[in-house]
Scaffold this motif. Structure first.
Motif, PDB file in Angstrom:
ATOM      1  N   ILE A 108       0.808  -1.221   0.000  1.00  0.00           N
ATOM      2  CA  ILE A 108       0.000   0.000   0.000  1.00  0.00           C
ATOM      3  C   ILE A 108       0.841   1.272   0.000  1.00  0.00           C
ATOM      4  CG2 ILE A 108      -1.985  -1.165   1.072  1.00  0.00           C
ATOM      5  CD1 ILE A 108      -1.468   0.516   3.582  1.00  0.00           C
ATOM      6  N   LYS A 109       2.146   1.162   0.259  1.00  0.00           N
ATOM      7  CA  LYS A 109       2.953   2.393   0.202  1.00  0.00           C
ATOM      8  C   LYS A 109       2.925   3.047  -1.179  1.00  0.00           C
ATOM      9  CE  LYS A 109       7.528   1.282  -1.485  1.00  0.00           C
ATOM     10  NZ  LYS A 109       8.233   0.050  -1.298  1.00  0.00           N
ATOM     11  N   VAL A 110       2.616   2.252  -2.199  1.00  0.00           N
ATOM     12  CA  VAL A 110       2.617   2.757  -3.567  1.00  0.00           C
ATOM     13  C   VAL A 110       1.434   3.698  -3.819  1.00  0.00           C
ATOM     14  CG1 VAL A 110       2.572   2.050  -5.993  1.00  0.00           C
ATOM     15  CG2 VAL A 110       3.778   0.675  -4.310  1.00  0.00           C
ATOM     16  N   GLY A 132      14.413  -4.216  -5.902  1.00  0.00           N
ATOM     17  CA  GLY A 132      14.302  -2.816  -6.305  1.00  0.00           C
ATOM     18  C   GLY A 132      13.095  -2.598  -7.188  1.00  0.00           C
ATOM     19  N   SER A 133      12.620  -1.379  -7.203  1.00  0.00           N
ATOM     20  CA  SER A 133      11.433  -1.048  -7.982  1.00  0.00           C
ATOM     21  C   SER A 133      11.820  -0.791  -9.438  1.00  0.00           C
ATOM     22  CB  SER A 133      10.796   0.198  -7.377  1.00  0.00           C
ATOM     23  OG  SER A 133       9.467   0.327  -7.812  1.00  0.00           O
ATOM     24  N   GLN A 134      10.810  -0.794 -10.319  1.00  0.00           N
ATOM     25  CA  GLN A 134      11.000  -0.417 -11.729  1.00  0.00           C
ATOM     26  C   GLN A 134      12.208  -1.139 -12.330  1.00  0.00           C
ATOM     27  OE1 GLN A 134       9.003   1.096 -13.657  1.00  0.00           O
ATOM     28  NE2 GLN A 134      10.242   1.546 -15.435  1.00  0.00           N
ATOM     29  N   SER A 153       3.874 -12.111  -5.104  1.00  0.00           N
ATOM     30  CA  SER A 153       4.595 -10.930  -5.582  1.00  0.00           C
ATOM     31  C   SER A 153       3.965  -9.699  -4.957  1.00  0.00           C
ATOM     32  CB  SER A 153       4.634 -10.855  -7.108  1.00  0.00           C
ATOM     33  OG  SER A 153       3.399 -10.398  -7.605  1.00  0.00           O
ATOM     34  N   GLU A 154       4.750  -8.654  -4.896  1.00  0.00           N
ATOM     35  CA  GLU A 154       4.314  -7.408  -4.248  1.00  0.00           C
ATOM     36  C   GLU A 154       4.348  -6.282  -5.256  1.00  0.00           C
ATOM     37  OE1 GLU A 154       7.244  -7.070  -1.131  1.00  0.00           O
ATOM     38  OE2 GLU A 154       6.301  -8.623   0.079  1.00  0.00           O
ATOM     39  N   SER A 155       3.673  -6.471  -6.375  1.00  0.00           N
ATOM     40  CA  SER A 155       3.690  -5.449  -7.420  1.00  0.00           C
ATOM     41  C   SER A 155       2.799  -4.284  -7.028  1.00  0.00           C
ATOM     42  CB  SER A 155       3.174  -6.027  -8.730  1.00  0.00           C
ATOM     43  OG  SER A 155       4.097  -6.952  -9.207  1.00  0.00           O
TER      44      SER A 155
HETATM   45  C1  PLP Z   1       8.313  -0.611  -2.551  1.00  0.00           C
HETATM   46  C2  PLP Z   1       8.222  -2.059  -2.347  1.00  0.00           C
HETATM   47  C3  PLP Z   1       7.428  -2.833  -3.195  1.00  0.00           C
HETATM   48  C4  PLP Z   1       6.718  -2.271  -4.397  1.00  0.00           C
HETATM   49  O1  PLP Z   1       7.536  -2.267  -5.502  1.00  0.00           O
HETATM   50  P1  PLP Z   1       6.971  -1.923  -6.948  1.00  0.00           P
HETATM   51  O2  PLP Z   1       8.194  -1.816  -7.759  1.00  0.00           O
HETATM   52  O3  PLP Z   1       6.210  -0.654  -6.835  1.00  0.00           O
HETATM   53  O4  PLP Z   1       6.110  -3.032  -7.394  1.00  0.00           O
HETATM   54  C5  PLP Z   1       7.313  -4.170  -2.924  1.00  0.00           C
HETATM   55  N1  PLP Z   1       7.941  -4.729  -1.868  1.00  0.00           N
HETATM   56  C6  PLP Z   1       8.730  -4.014  -1.038  1.00  0.00           C
HETATM   57  C7  PLP Z   1       9.384  -4.673   0.092  1.00  0.00           C
HETATM   58  C8  PLP Z   1       8.897  -2.663  -1.251  1.00  0.00           C
HETATM   59  O5  PLP Z   1       9.687  -1.962  -0.450  1.00  0.00           O
END
Ligand code: PLP
Length: 638
Positions: A104-106, A254-256, A339-341
């Motif tokens: 949810i931080k996204v 890492g993101s992106q 996954s944590e997309s």
């Molecule tokens: C920020 C973060 C995400 C989200 O990553 P995305 O690239 O936006 O999908 C997932 N997991 C963790 C642990 C994060 O810190």
């Protein structure tokens, strides 16, 4: 590219702004020359005309700038990700399931989280939290006992206690251990409360990611456990008779992630670690591959920081087949995949729409340049240059620049008059415009052409704040598509850059998508008097929506929530309007007491009324006006 307006087509506009390239099937240019949205991936023929949305917004008296949220896009993205995993798992005869979570931080907006939970219900799609307040939110919003809740980030005793409350509520809440000390805190707490926790282990990966978030992996990463630490944790869990609590192995590099090869590498490393831990007797059930699924912001399908060189299908296939291959080799069961997309789920669903409130033009002001008696030689020299159209452009440019510099020096010494400076300036810009228009843009024969183009580009003053609405364009040079919302069937004739209304010279966009290149400026349409010109900044749904700050006290934007509906005129309806932050509210966050401010201003007005400087009736009007502005928007009224 067509040169006359009559030859300009929608295809040319598409070529220039790349709408389909970054639009992921959701955005295109309609025959009307307006941006068009197909928000539901199952109903590609149901399209919404962005201009209709704007007209309706304006008709309801809503002020721009506004964030427009297409809830159907959010739902579509949740469905696509879950269904792609399900399909690939079936095709691969993979024996684990997919059990994704949304971090949810996204985008922590309640409406966004609610929509994702609702769309994800059939797939038991869960949530991820990375801080105590986020944990409090997911505790209240993820009630599905079959969906995971993954808890990352650094934890204190309250964080862990709240997580154990989640277990009491029979949620699948997994505490991901980032540091050995978190486990030392957790064990006595869990024993005291008599709750059995579900534990995840976050591994510090050896693979180095690339791009802006490369620091999320490698030895110096801020998060995660080394292999030595993981083994120590397992020892401790065994000793405490809690090894069966260890359910999940987590990594996030890492993101992106722009390069699919890094994804593959990370998956191999993670799957190998998983298999080895299973063989050590750790009863893991889930392998969590974190976030990182990228977005093609610039539409180049490449490994630039703002793009990705793979599709979602490819990403999912590489994960599923990659894990399967290693598990089969190691002869361990296939784990459930998590996954944590975040970015990939939310980026497309929102955009910022605003209006251009003015143009700042270097070449705009004109002064009578005719010769006067006894004028300075620099002025005559510059005039001669104006009349030397057949000179080599490079030479002419150099001369003009050098006269301009000398004139500046002369002015500082009091040698040139204001009149002479105005003449010189007018002539200087006239020469530059002439040189520029005589050059062929494609051939780039002239070295300084790009510099020249930049100098001559207009600045379009845009009613928004970069710091509030597009923080990453300023902070990390993120590219976001910015496109006129309508008139795309007209040739855009003005090269310009977009500047915001903050008093900060950083308040500008400096990277634009132009075809398959990134430019310093972009063609937009000529502004017409008394006619609004709307631009949209797209793909702002991930991070940008929630990371903005109130630089210059520009507050949060008004939000308009849109659903698509076949039976509605224009195929959409506005479900909700959330007003933006008022000037009053913004001031209050900085500890101002707006009642006191209103009273003080009133007192001062009253004093002037008593002295007879302001008429009593007028005094009341001023007082009311001040109060009305306090309650109003922080942005420019258009
Ligand atoms: C920020 C973060 C995400 C989200 O990553 P995305 O690239 O936006 O999908 C997932 N997991 C963790 C642990 C994060 O810190």
């Amino acid at each position: 590219m067509a040169d006359g307006n009559s030859n300009w087509t929608i295809d040319d506009a598409e070529e220039l702004y790349g709408v389909r390239r970054w639009g992921a099937g959701y955005f295109s240019i309609g025959d009307s020359g307006n941006i068009q949205i197909a928000p539901n991936h199952r109903l590609p023929d149901v399209t919404i005309d962005m201009k209709d949305v704007l007209d309706e917004i304006r008709a309801e008296g809503i002020q721009l700038p506004a964030v427009i949220r297409f809830h159907d896009i959010l739902r579509s993205q949740v469905e696509i990700l879950n269904e792609t995993f399900a399909r690939t798992i079936e095709e691969a005869s993979y024996t684990g399931k997919y059990s994704g979570v949304f971090p949810i931080k996204v985008n922590q907006m309640r409406e966004v989280v609610e929509e994702i939970i609702d769309a994800g219900e059939p797939y038991n799609y869960g949530l991820e939290a990375g801080s105590k307040p986020e944990l409090m939110a997911v505790l209240a919003y993820n009630e599905n006992p079959d969906a995971l809740t993954v808890l990352n980030g650094y934890k204190d005793e309250d964080y862990l206690t709240l997580a154990l409350l989640g277990r009491q509520l029979r949620r699948r809440m997994i505490i991901v251990i980032e540091k050995f000390s978190e486990l030392e805190m957790l064990i006595p707490l869990a024993k005291k409360l008599g709750v059995q926790p579900l534990i995840g282990l976050r591994s510090k990966m050896m693979v180095r990611s690339s791009g802006k978030w490369a620091g999320s992996s490698g030895d110096r990463a801020k998060f995660g456990l080394s292999i030595t630490e993981i083994l120590n944790i397992i020892e401790l869990l065994k000793k405490e008779d809690m090894l069966d609590c260890a359910k999940l192995l987590h990594f996030h590099i890492g993101s992106q992630m722009s390069d699919i090869r890094k994804v593959k590498e990370a998956v191999s490393e993670g799957a190998r670690l998983y298999a080895k831990l299973i063989k050590e007797g750790v009863p893991l059930e889930y392998l969590d591959i974190g976030g990182g699924l990228g977005i093609d912001y610039d539409g180049t399908s490449s490994t630039t920081d703002s793009s990705r060189n793979y599709s979602t299908d490819e990403y999912v296939a590489d994960v599923v087949y990659g894990v399967k291959q290693i598990c089969d080799l190691e002869q361990v069961p296939h784990p459930n995949l998590v996954s944590e997309s975040g970015r990939a789920i939310t980026a497309h669903h929102s955009c910022v729409v605003t209006n251009i409130v003015g143009e700042i033009k270097n070449t705009g002001a004109q002064f009578d340049i005719s010769a006067s008696d006894g004028e300075h030689i620099l002025v005559s020299n510059m005039r001669e240059l104006v009349n030397s159209a057949d000179m080599h452009p490079q030479e002419r440019y150099n001369d003009a620049a050098s006269y301009k510099q000398s004139a500046y020096e002369a002015f500082k010494l009091g040698i040139l008059s204001l009149n002479e400076m105005a003449k010189l300036d007018t002539m200087y810009w006239r020469i530059l415009v002439e040189i520029h228009s005589s050059l062929d843009r494609e051939s780039f024969v002239f070295q300084e052409l790009e510099e020249l183009e930049d100098m001559l580009a207009s600045q379009y003053l845009c009613n928004f704040s970069i710091f509030q609405s597009a923080a990453d364009t300023w902070a990390i040079g993120q590219v976001l598509p910015i496109v006129p919302v309508s008139r795309l069937n007209e040739k855009p004739e003005v090269r310009c850059s977009i500047v915001d209304i903050t008093c900060d010279s950083d308040g500008k966009l400096s990277k634009y998508i132009e075809g398959t290149e990134i430019s310093d400026n972009i063609p937009m349409h000529t502004l017409h008097k008394n006619e609004d010109y709307y631009v949209g900044m797209f793909l702002t749904g991930a991070y940008q929506d929630v990371m903005g700050d109130m630089h210059n006290l520009f507050g949060r934007l008004t939000e308009v929530h849109i659903y698509c509906h076949d039976d509605e005129p224009g195929d959409f309806y506005i479900e909700e309007v959330v007003p933006g932050t008022s000037a009053e509210k913004v001031l209050e966050t900085m500890q101002y007491n707006t009642d006191f401010m209103a009273k003080t201003v009133k007192k001062c007005i009253d004093r002037e009324v008593r002295k007879g400087h302001i008429a009593p009736r007028e005094g009341v009007r001023w007082t009311d006006y001040y109060e009305k502005c306090l309650a109003g928007s922080t942005y420019l009224k258009a």
